[in-house]
Write a protein that holds these residues in place. Sequence first.
Motif, PDB file in Angstrom:
ATOM      1  N   ILE A  48       0.854  -1.187   0.000  1.00  0.00           N
ATOM      2  CA  ILE A  48       0.000   0.000   0.000  1.00  0.00           C
ATOM      3  C   ILE A  48       0.893   1.241   0.000  1.00  0.00           C
ATOM      4  O   ILE A  48       1.827   1.329   0.792  1.00  0.00           O
ATOM      5  CB  ILE A  48      -0.928   0.017   1.236  1.00  0.00           C
ATOM      6  N   LEU A  49       0.601   2.184  -0.877  1.00  0.00           N
ATOM      7  CA  LEU A  49       1.361   3.428  -0.966  1.00  0.00           C
ATOM      8  C   LEU A  49       0.459   4.593  -0.588  1.00  0.00           C
ATOM      9  O   LEU A  49      -0.659   4.709  -1.101  1.00  0.00           O
ATOM     10  CB  LEU A  49       1.894   3.624  -2.392  1.00  0.00           C
ATOM     11  N   THR A  50       0.936   5.456   0.308  1.00  0.00           N
ATOM     12  CA  THR A  50       0.184   6.650   0.676  1.00  0.00           C
ATOM     13  C   THR A  50       0.950   7.897   0.257  1.00  0.00           C
ATOM     14  O   THR A  50       2.181   7.910   0.238  1.00  0.00           O
ATOM     15  CB  THR A  50      -0.093   6.713   2.191  1.00  0.00           C
ATOM     16  N   GLY A  51       0.212   8.952  -0.079  1.00  0.00           N
ATOM     17  CA  GLY A  51       0.847  10.204  -0.481  1.00  0.00           C
ATOM     18  C   GLY A  51      -0.195  11.247  -0.796  1.00  0.00           C
ATOM     19  O   GLY A  51      -1.401  11.049  -0.572  1.00  0.00           O
ATOM     20  N   THR A  52       0.265  12.373  -1.331  1.00  0.00           N
ATOM     21  CA  THR A  52      -0.631  13.494  -1.605  1.00  0.00           C
ATOM     22  C   THR A  52      -0.738  13.837  -3.081  1.00  0.00           C
ATOM     23  O   THR A  52      -1.577  14.661  -3.457  1.00  0.00           O
ATOM     24  CB  THR A  52      -0.147  14.754  -0.856  1.00  0.00           C
ATOM     25  N   ARG A  53       0.085  13.238  -3.919  1.00  0.00           N
ATOM     26  CA  ARG A  53       0.107  13.592  -5.347  1.00  0.00           C
ATOM     27  C   ARG A  53      -0.379  12.417  -6.191  1.00  0.00           C
ATOM     28  O   ARG A  53       0.264  11.368  -6.234  1.00  0.00           O
ATOM     29  CB  ARG A  53       1.517  13.996  -5.774  1.00  0.00           C
ATOM     30  N   ASP A  54      -1.495  12.632  -6.874  1.00  0.00           N
ATOM     31  CA  ASP A  54      -2.086  11.547  -7.644  1.00  0.00           C
ATOM     32  C   ASP A  54      -1.164  11.047  -8.754  1.00  0.00           C
ATOM     33  O   ASP A  54      -1.150   9.849  -9.056  1.00  0.00           O
ATOM     34  CB  ASP A  54      -3.421  11.999  -8.249  1.00  0.00           C
ATOM     35  N   ASN A  55      -0.377  11.956  -9.362  1.00  0.00           N
ATOM     36  CA  ASN A  55       0.498  11.508 -10.448  1.00  0.00           C
ATOM     37  C   ASN A  55       1.572  10.557  -9.936  1.00  0.00           C
ATOM     38  O   ASN A  55       1.929   9.583 -10.610  1.00  0.00           O
ATOM     39  CB  ASN A  55       1.130  12.708 -11.156  1.00  0.00           C
ATOM     40  N   ARG A  56       2.068  10.816  -8.735  1.00  0.00           N
ATOM     41  CA  ARG A  56       3.075   9.908  -8.165  1.00  0.00           C
ATOM     42  C   ARG A  56       2.437   8.617  -7.671  1.00  0.00           C
ATOM     43  O   ARG A  56       3.038   7.542  -7.766  1.00  0.00           O
ATOM     44  CB  ARG A  56       3.830  10.607  -7.049  1.00  0.00           C
ATOM     45  N   LEU A  57       1.248   8.703  -7.120  1.00  0.00           N
ATOM     46  CA  LEU A  57       0.544   7.486  -6.704  1.00  0.00           C
ATOM     47  C   LEU A  57       0.284   6.594  -7.915  1.00  0.00           C
ATOM     48  O   LEU A  57       0.343   5.357  -7.819  1.00  0.00           O
ATOM     49  CB  LEU A  57      -0.759   7.848  -6.001  1.00  0.00           C
ATOM     50  N   LYS A  58       0.012   7.204  -9.067  1.00  0.00           N
ATOM     51  CA  LYS A  58      -0.203   6.431 -10.289  1.00  0.00           C
ATOM     52  C   LYS A  58       1.070   5.660 -10.659  1.00  0.00           C
ATOM     53  O   LYS A  58       1.012   4.480 -11.043  1.00  0.00           O
ATOM     54  CB  LYS A  58      -0.609   7.360 -11.427  1.00  0.00           C
ATOM     55  N   ILE A  59       2.238   6.316 -10.546  1.00  0.00           N
ATOM     56  CA  ILE A  59       3.494   5.622 -10.826  1.00  0.00           C
ATOM     57  C   ILE A  59       3.705   4.492  -9.824  1.00  0.00           C
ATOM     58  O   ILE A  59       4.192   3.416 -10.164  1.00  0.00           O
ATOM     59  CB  ILE A  59       4.667   6.621 -10.799  1.00  0.00           C
ATOM     60  N   GLY A  60       3.326   4.727  -8.564  1.00  0.00           N
ATOM     61  CA  GLY A  60       3.404   3.668  -7.558  1.00  0.00           C
ATOM     62  C   GLY A  60       2.596   2.445  -7.958  1.00  0.00           C
ATOM     63  O   GLY A  60       3.038   1.302  -7.769  1.00  0.00           O
ATOM     64  N   ARG A  61       1.426   2.677  -8.530  1.00  0.00           N
ATOM     65  CA  ARG A  61       0.610   1.565  -9.041  1.00  0.00           C
ATOM     66  C   ARG A  61       1.379   0.793 -10.110  1.00  0.00           C
ATOM     67  O   ARG A  61       1.409  -0.442 -10.120  1.00  0.00           O
ATOM     68  CB  ARG A  61      -0.682   2.114  -9.635  1.00  0.00           C
ATOM     69  N   GLU A  62       2.015   1.537 -11.018  1.00  0.00           N
ATOM     70  CA  GLU A  62       2.746   0.904 -12.111  1.00  0.00           C
ATOM     71  C   GLU A  62       3.949   0.116 -11.603  1.00  0.00           C
ATOM     72  O   GLU A  62       4.371  -0.855 -12.230  1.00  0.00           O
ATOM     73  CB  GLU A  62       3.190   1.975 -13.105  1.00  0.00           C
ATOM     74  N   LEU A  63       4.475   0.519 -10.449  1.00  0.00           N
ATOM     75  CA  LEU A  63       5.628  -0.174  -9.872  1.00  0.00           C
ATOM     76  C   LEU A  63       5.228  -1.325  -8.950  1.00  0.00           C
ATOM     77  O   LEU A  63       6.102  -1.999  -8.404  1.00  0.00           O
ATOM     78  CB  LEU A  63       6.506   0.821  -9.117  1.00  0.00           C
ATOM     79  N   GLY A  64       3.917  -1.547  -8.791  1.00  0.00           N
ATOM     80  CA  GLY A  64       3.498  -2.735  -8.057  1.00  0.00           C
ATOM     81  C   GLY A  64       2.598  -2.530  -6.871  1.00  0.00           C
ATOM     82  O   GLY A  64       2.196  -3.517  -6.232  1.00  0.00           O
ATOM     83  N   ALA A  65       2.264  -1.294  -6.520  1.00  0.00           N
ATOM     84  CA  ALA A  65       1.380  -1.086  -5.372  1.00  0.00           C
ATOM     85  C   ALA A  65       0.021  -1.717  -5.641  1.00  0.00           C
ATOM     86  O   ALA A  65      -0.586  -1.499  -6.693  1.00  0.00           O
ATOM     87  CB  ALA A  65       1.234   0.400  -5.072  1.00  0.00           C
ATOM     88  N   ASP A  66      -0.465  -2.499  -4.673  1.00  0.00           N
ATOM     89  CA  ASP A  66      -1.798  -3.089  -4.793  1.00  0.00           C
ATOM     90  C   ASP A  66      -2.883  -2.060  -4.533  1.00  0.00           C
ATOM     91  O   ASP A  66      -3.973  -2.136  -5.100  1.00  0.00           O
ATOM     92  CB  ASP A  66      -1.943  -4.254  -3.809  1.00  0.00           C
ATOM     93  N   HIS A  67      -2.577  -1.095  -3.654  1.00  0.00           N
ATOM     94  CA  HIS A  67      -3.524  -0.040  -3.320  1.00  0.00           C
ATOM     95  C   HIS A  67      -2.755   1.264  -3.139  1.00  0.00           C
ATOM     96  O   HIS A  67      -1.596   1.250  -2.696  1.00  0.00           O
ATOM     97  CB  HIS A  67      -4.274  -0.351  -2.015  1.00  0.00           C
ATOM     98  N   VAL A  68      -3.404   2.363  -3.441  1.00  0.00           N
ATOM     99  CA  VAL A  68      -2.829   3.683  -3.162  1.00  0.00           C
ATOM    100  C   VAL A  68      -3.859   4.497  -2.391  1.00  0.00           C
ATOM    101  O   VAL A  68      -5.072   4.324  -2.575  1.00  0.00           O
ATOM    102  CB  VAL A  68      -2.407   4.417  -4.451  1.00  0.00           C
ATOM    103  N   VAL A  69      -3.354   5.382  -1.530  1.00  0.00           N
ATOM    104  CA  VAL A  69      -4.216   6.205  -0.693  1.00  0.00           C
ATOM    105  C   VAL A  69      -3.747   7.646  -0.792  1.00  0.00           C
ATOM    106  O   VAL A  69      -2.595   7.955  -0.460  1.00  0.00           O
ATOM    107  CB  VAL A  69      -4.167   5.753   0.790  1.00  0.00           C
ATOM    108  N   ASN A  70      -4.624   8.525  -1.265  1.00  0.00           N
ATOM    109  CA  ASN A  70      -4.333   9.951  -1.234  1.00  0.00           C
ATOM    110  C   ASN A  70      -4.780  10.483   0.122  1.00  0.00           C
ATOM    111  O   ASN A  70      -5.977  10.542   0.410  1.00  0.00           O
ATOM    112  CB  ASN A  70      -5.050  10.690  -2.370  1.00  0.00           C
TER     113      ASN A  70
END
Length: 387
Positions: free
Chosen positions: A226-248
């Motif tokens: 799970i990746l948490t952060g404040t920037r949707d564009n970076r969370l999107k890259i986190g998804r591409e790198l393998g994050a199962d879930h992202v949280v803004n």
Amino acid sequence: MYAGPGVKTSPDFPVPEKMKAWVLGNPGELKLTEKPVPVPKRAEVLVRIDAVAICATDLEIIDHGPPASIQGGKPFNKNFTPGHEYMGTVVALGPGVDEYPIGQRVTVEIHAGCGQCKRCREGMYTSCHNYGLNYGDVDKGHRANGFTTDGGFCEYQINNINTLIAIPDAMSDEEATLVVTAGTAMYGLTELGGLVAGESVVVTGPGPIGLLGVAVAKALGAQPVILTGTRDNRLKIGRELGADHVVNVRNEDAVEAVKRLNGGKGVDYVVECSGAPNAVNEAIRMVNRGGKVCLAAFPHAETPVDVAHIVRNNIYLFGIRGEGKSATHRAEAFMSQKRFDATKIHTHTFALEDLPTAIRYAKDRVDDAIKVVVKAKGVSAHRVAAE
């Protein structure tokens, strides 16, 4: 003519006597000048720097000084060259060195311990007790290039052979500068954290270490990540790198979201990469009882922490300094095997002469910059889309 006692060179890789180097003056002030090309000693090589990435810690050093320590104090006006995330080509060998041939492409770790203190003998060279005692007249053998010795914002630099990682020709210069970033995440998760496949991980803060922390955790078999952060564009890259879930975290409570996404319970690990004021307290509430929290960011001020919660829940809290215990070798192996695509975080490249502009892009996140790289020769500024 460039030479030194017992130093080996090759006509295929001629070495000049002088080089271009950026030198730190007053806080925030860099000047492009000339320096003598350094000469390797025993167990050292000379690396022609082909590319160097800009790290947030470089920005801290340039503007404020710590964690650099030059001659026992801040690095300003000491003829110091910062920069530490570099790669290049071995072009000269110190006396007795035969571990790497001239012409070998390498990426580098930051730290080489003194080899004689308690921590170095344990393999904890990033915690060397002789940290900082190697610039000027004092030489304890320890090196932390860009922190306690000259770094990579120049054309050539000395490295201890223990800091070198050979890279394949298929790996680009830009990707090779990211090995140490992935190695830092690897160090926190495996050497210190003991992560095994199937355990759950949260990464807080989608900066370069956080994003590659996601990639490393997933490559190691963590589930979920799970990746948490404040920037949707970076969370999107986190998804591409393998994050199962992202949280803004601007949209929902991070602790509640993590527990919801992990079946109502805390996770096994949190890798804290944001440095936010309340990040540690949020991290210790994200882990389950007996869980582990790795601190990988430098907060800007002292941070209150709920120690009672840590004690009551038997939570393990540890910090990491860089990439210790040769974790970069494992990170490079993952990258060479294409277990993840680290180049997704590389966004911009500039020439070495344009370092001030590159720093501005990295510092102010111009054009959504994530990882900015400068190259020593034959490079004009361009943007590389993170695809």
